[in-house]
Design an enzyme around this catalytic site. Structure first.
Site, PDB file in Angstrom:
ATOM      1  N   ALA A  98      -6.497  -3.002  -7.115  1.00  0.00           N
ATOM      2  CA  ALA A  98      -6.025  -1.972  -8.048  1.00  0.00           C
ATOM      3  C   ALA A  98      -4.574  -2.221  -8.464  1.00  0.00           C
ATOM      4  CB  ALA A  98      -6.174  -0.597  -7.404  1.00  0.00           C
ATOM      5  N   THR A 122      -2.429  -2.062 -10.968  1.00  0.00           N
ATOM      6  CA  THR A 122      -1.514  -1.090 -11.582  1.00  0.00           C
ATOM      7  C   THR A 122      -1.179   0.058 -10.624  1.00  0.00           C
ATOM      8  OG1 THR A 122      -3.443  -0.081 -12.670  1.00  0.00           O
ATOM      9  CG2 THR A 122      -2.093  -1.592 -13.980  1.00  0.00           C
ATOM     10  N   ASP A 123      -1.990   0.260  -9.604  1.00  0.00           N
ATOM     11  CA  ASP A 123      -1.659   1.250  -8.577  1.00  0.00           C
ATOM     12  C   ASP A 123      -0.452   0.811  -7.748  1.00  0.00           C
ATOM     13  OD1 ASP A 123      -3.787   2.767  -9.385  1.00  0.00           O
ATOM     14  OD2 ASP A 123      -4.842   2.734  -7.470  1.00  0.00           O
ATOM     15  N   TYR A 124      -0.140  -0.482  -7.769  1.00  0.00           N
ATOM     16  CA  TYR A 124       0.991  -0.988  -7.003  1.00  0.00           C
ATOM     17  C   TYR A 124       2.253  -1.082  -7.875  1.00  0.00           C
ATOM     18  CZ  TYR A 124      -3.364  -2.753  -4.998  1.00  0.00           C
ATOM     19  OH  TYR A 124      -4.658  -2.865  -4.560  1.00  0.00           O
TER      20      TYR A 124
END
Length: 809
Positions: free
Chosen positions: A578, A580-582
């Site tokens: 994921a 873009t979650d980071y």
């Protein structure tokens, strides 16, 4: 919001995004350059392919909106000029080899004596504490050290990095958020402090806590192109379609498995199913894999069936079905797709900025957050070399006096109260950051619809369970847990009482969720005008894609990362999980902290809308600008650098052991050839950087023939002894045993209510005066009594009624 602040920026490359973020939020950012300009000015791609210091798109991507001053720090006069500027600044961000600034009287100790209220952040590859503090590094070798590389790429080839370097951009975004935390603390104490930012630990966010697998006694994950490998089973997300590739989040359990089931139902409707697929329980399929209830051959047939179906559809047809059928399915966008995106156009995302160097408007990635009261205004182009030297040096004096407090210093966000309606990763990562720096964070979560990350490993002793996930625990450190069922009678009224208590509300549902509970910003503002509310989701709260619910695997595809991570001769591999979650949490945290600073000065609250895809696109700035200006579309190029060779990941001795090695200049190449002692320096194919880049396949094969018979420890030791950038591709056991990470205190043992003492990751950066103080992750509903009785002051009768109604779980 930050127009009252002056920032001195001594960074370049990816780290330069720190100053750009602060500038976008309104600060006056002064880029301090040597007479010849920072290095990125001489790196391509170049606008219109004109190779000069003012046409570099690499430079434009991280220095837009800044003012440039040219100062020669080799000269006494130049050092005096910078010292004078430092006395007028609020924030200083540098990216220099450790000790270099101290040697010329411009280290933190010197500046703290000159300007005690100066906030000073230093970005280095591995931080300023620990045995690797002086290691030679490039973005590639830092990425190798982070464990994220181990999880990215095809299992039959070397692990991969993104073709647009990412590690120092993570460090830069980390620095931007951290200096705003320090600013919040300075507002009370009147004093600055030093912040030690490590690119390694900043990049380690991108492993999503999987590096803890070894420490939690679970089986580590491994890479599988376009997905991840769990044991022998590939969980694949990237599939070919008629006109490109799509990302299908092919996962199971609650609630993801229901979307997977809807996808297979669609396949069945169109005649692409069979009895085996039709009868599968896709919610329970993950358990079936882990318990050997199916074979890898049967599983591979499932993956083949998916791609047989997707190949009959276009990206647009598949994406349309995602909305109609509530599927976790998005196109794999390239940079040209981004520039043509209707969603981005309808949200007026692109910033068209007049650039006098090329005599026309240039489209840059636009606002990384949408503020209801203080919208970001991106109008200034990247500066020409030394463009503002005279103006800045003549007007260096400004009043930056801050009255020091006579009291002791507390954590930056002590006293800040946050109501947390977040789940999975992108939202909880924001609120964890705030909690470990002093905020009181009440996380509202329902037992009947618990956070999906609880079903995501690694798990304690490889056994799943609601309270056994390292992934969930690591991103929810320091919070207070309230078991709240929003579907039950009385739950909304209770939530509103928490709003009355809170300073901030953070949520990362799709836009319709908070509206359905009548907890949207318009409702909350009417009740509490100075509330600050942060909403973050995949595509933002407006536009034709606003209703798209999903996860960071989809955000990474939508934002362009999937297409620029891979090998040139294979399908895109995409970054691990994921992505873009980071990336997005640091942008969100910076936006929220800026809004709080604005409220402190004006009393005005506001709503912040963060699209995880939009803010993450800033990490692809040079590639997007190349498409915008020159019409070139970037794609995966393995681990090759655009600027030099070698830059690669090479097999070492042992099963699936690898080392990243780079020689960014002639000195490091000469040192590398000296260690190898194999006559490479005399080979005409490798005599200079141009020849090495032209002969990359032969060069990489030559280096791997040498590395493959040696252990990673031996290679690291020999290469770092002569300052050749290198680092093993760290596995979970490597990371957990890394003496450098332990020296920095990166791992911290906290007492979990059910599991006992367990290791977690500490805060990514180190504050000199007010370091983070992590406390354990709560179990679900652990603090119900505290919240209801101590925070809200409810009577026993009120609490009983809420429990009977099912609102409190």
């Amino acid at each position: 919001m930050l127009s009252h602040l002056r920032v001195l920026d001594l960074t370049d490359g990816g780290a330069g995004i720190a100053g750009q973020m602060l500038g976008d939020l309104g600060a006056d950012v002064i880029l301090v350059e040597p007479p010849e300009g920072v290095l990125s000015r001489r790196l391509g791609p170049f606008a219109d392919d004109i190779e000069d210091v003012d046409h570099s798109l690499e430079f434009w991507s991280v220095h837009r909106g800044k003012r440039s001053v040219s100062i020669d720090l080799e000269a006494d006069a130049g050092r005096a000029q910078l010292t004078k500027l430092a006395a007028s600044a609020d924030i200083w961000i540098d990216q220099r080899p450790i000790g270099q600034l101290d040697a010329v009287g411009l280290g933190y100790g010197d500046l703290a004596r000159l300007a005690p209220r100066l906030i000073h952040a230093s970005i280095t590859p591995f931080g300023e504490i620990g045995p690797k503090r002086g290691w030679a590094a490039t973005d590639l070798t830092v990425t190798a050290s982070s464990h994220a590389m181990w999880l990215t790429g095809d299992s039959d080839r070397a692990p991969l990095s993104c073709s647009v370097p990412q590690a120092f951009q993570h460090a830069g975004a980390e620095a931007a958020a951290m200096v705003l935390l320090a600013l919040a603390e300075r507002a009370r104490s009147g004093r600055g402090q030093h912040i030690d930012v490590s690119a390694q630990t900043a990049m380690m966010t991108c492993s999503q806590s999987t590096l803890l697998a070894h420490a939690w006694n679970d089986r580590p994950l491994s890479r599988s192109g376009g997905g991840v490998k769990v044991g022998d089973f590939r969980l694949r997300f990237v599939y070919e379609c008629r006109d490109g590739f799509v990302n299908l989040t092919f996962l199971f359990g609650e609630p993801l498995g229901h979307a997977t089931a809807r996808f297979f139902a669609w396949m069945d409707e169109e005649g692409f199913s069979n009895d085996e697929l039709r009868g599968e329980d896709w919610v329970a399929y993950g358990v079936k894999i882990l318990s050997a209830g199916t074979t890898t051959e049967d599983h591979e047939r499932v993956l083949s069936a998916i791609e047989t179906f997707t190949r009959t559809k276009t990206k647009a047809e598949l994406f349309a079905a995602a909305f109609e059928r509530k599927l976790l399915l998005v196109p794999l966008s390239d940079c040209s797709d981004l520039l043509r995106s209707d969603q981005l156009a309808r949200r007026d995302f692109w910033a068209s900025i007049d650039n006098p160097v090329v005599g026309r408007e240039i489209r840059h990635p636009g606002p990384f957050a949408r503020f209801s009261e203080t919208p970001l205004c991106l109008e200034k182009p990247p500066p020409r070399l030394g463009e503002h030297t005279t103006d800045v040096l003549v007007a260096a004096r400004r009043d930056v006096s801050v009255q020091p407090s006579a009291t002791g210093r507390a954590l930056p966000l002590t006293g800040l109260k946050i109501l947390d309606f977040t789940w999975v990763y992108a939202g909880p990562a924001i609120t964890r950051m705030l909690a470990e720096y002093g905020a009181t964070v009440v996380k509202a979560e329902s037992v009947s619809a618990y956070d999906a990350l609880r079903a995501n490993g690694p798990f304690k002793d490889a056994k799943g369970g609601q309270e056994r996930s390292a992934n969930f625990a690591n991103v929810n450190i320091g919070k207070i847990s309230l078991g709240l069922n929003m579907k039950a009678e009385g739950a909304r009224d209770l939530a509103l009482r928490l709003v009355d208590w809170a300073d901030v509300v953070v949520e990362n549902f799709s836009p319709r969720a908070m509206k359905s509970w009548k907890l949207d910003y318009a409702t909350l503002r009417e009740r509490k005008p100075d509330i600050v509310m942060l909403s973050t989701c995949l595509s933002g709260a407006t536009g034709p894609e606003a209703a798209l619910a999903g996860y960071g695997t989809m955000g990474a595809a939508l934002a362009g990362f999937g297409f620029v991570t891979g090998w040139p001769d294979r399908r895109p591999a995409a970054p691990f999980m994921a992505y873009t979650d980071y990336v997005s949490p640091r942008f969100s945290a910076a936006a929220l902290l800026a809004a709080l600073e604005h409220r402190r000065r004006t009393g005005i609250g506001q709503h912040i809308d963060v699209s995880q895809a939009e803010c993450s696109m800033h990490f692809l700035g040079s590639a997007i600008l190349d498409a915008s200006v020159n019409g070139r579309v970037a794609s995966g190029r393995g681990n090759d650098s655009l600027h030099y060779a070698p830059s690669g990941v090479y097999r070492a001795r042992g099963n699936d052991r690898w080392i990243a090695i780079a020689a960014p200049d002639d000195a490091s190449w000469k040192a590398l050839t000296g260690v190898a002692a194999a006559g490479w320096a005399d080979d005409p194919r490798f005599e200079n950087v141009t020849a090495r880049m032209e002969n990359r396949p032969a060069l990489n094969a030559t280096i791997e023939a040498w590395t493959s018979s040696r252990d990673v420890e031996e290679l690291e030791s020999a290469l770092q002894a002569v300052m050749v950038p290198s680092h093993r591709v760290s596995t979970s056991p490597d990371a957990c045993a890394d003496p450098h990470l332990h020296a920095r205190g990166h791992f911290v043992e906290l007492d979990h209510a059910e599991l006992g003492p367990m290791p977690y990751e500490n805060a990514r950066s180190r504050f000199s005066a007010t370091p983070a103080r992590p406390t354990p992750c709560p179990t679900l509903g652990q603090h119900n009594s505290y919240v209801l009785e101590e925070i809200l002051g409810l009577s026993e009768q009120e609490i009983v009624e809420l429990v009977i109604a099912g609102a409190i779980e």
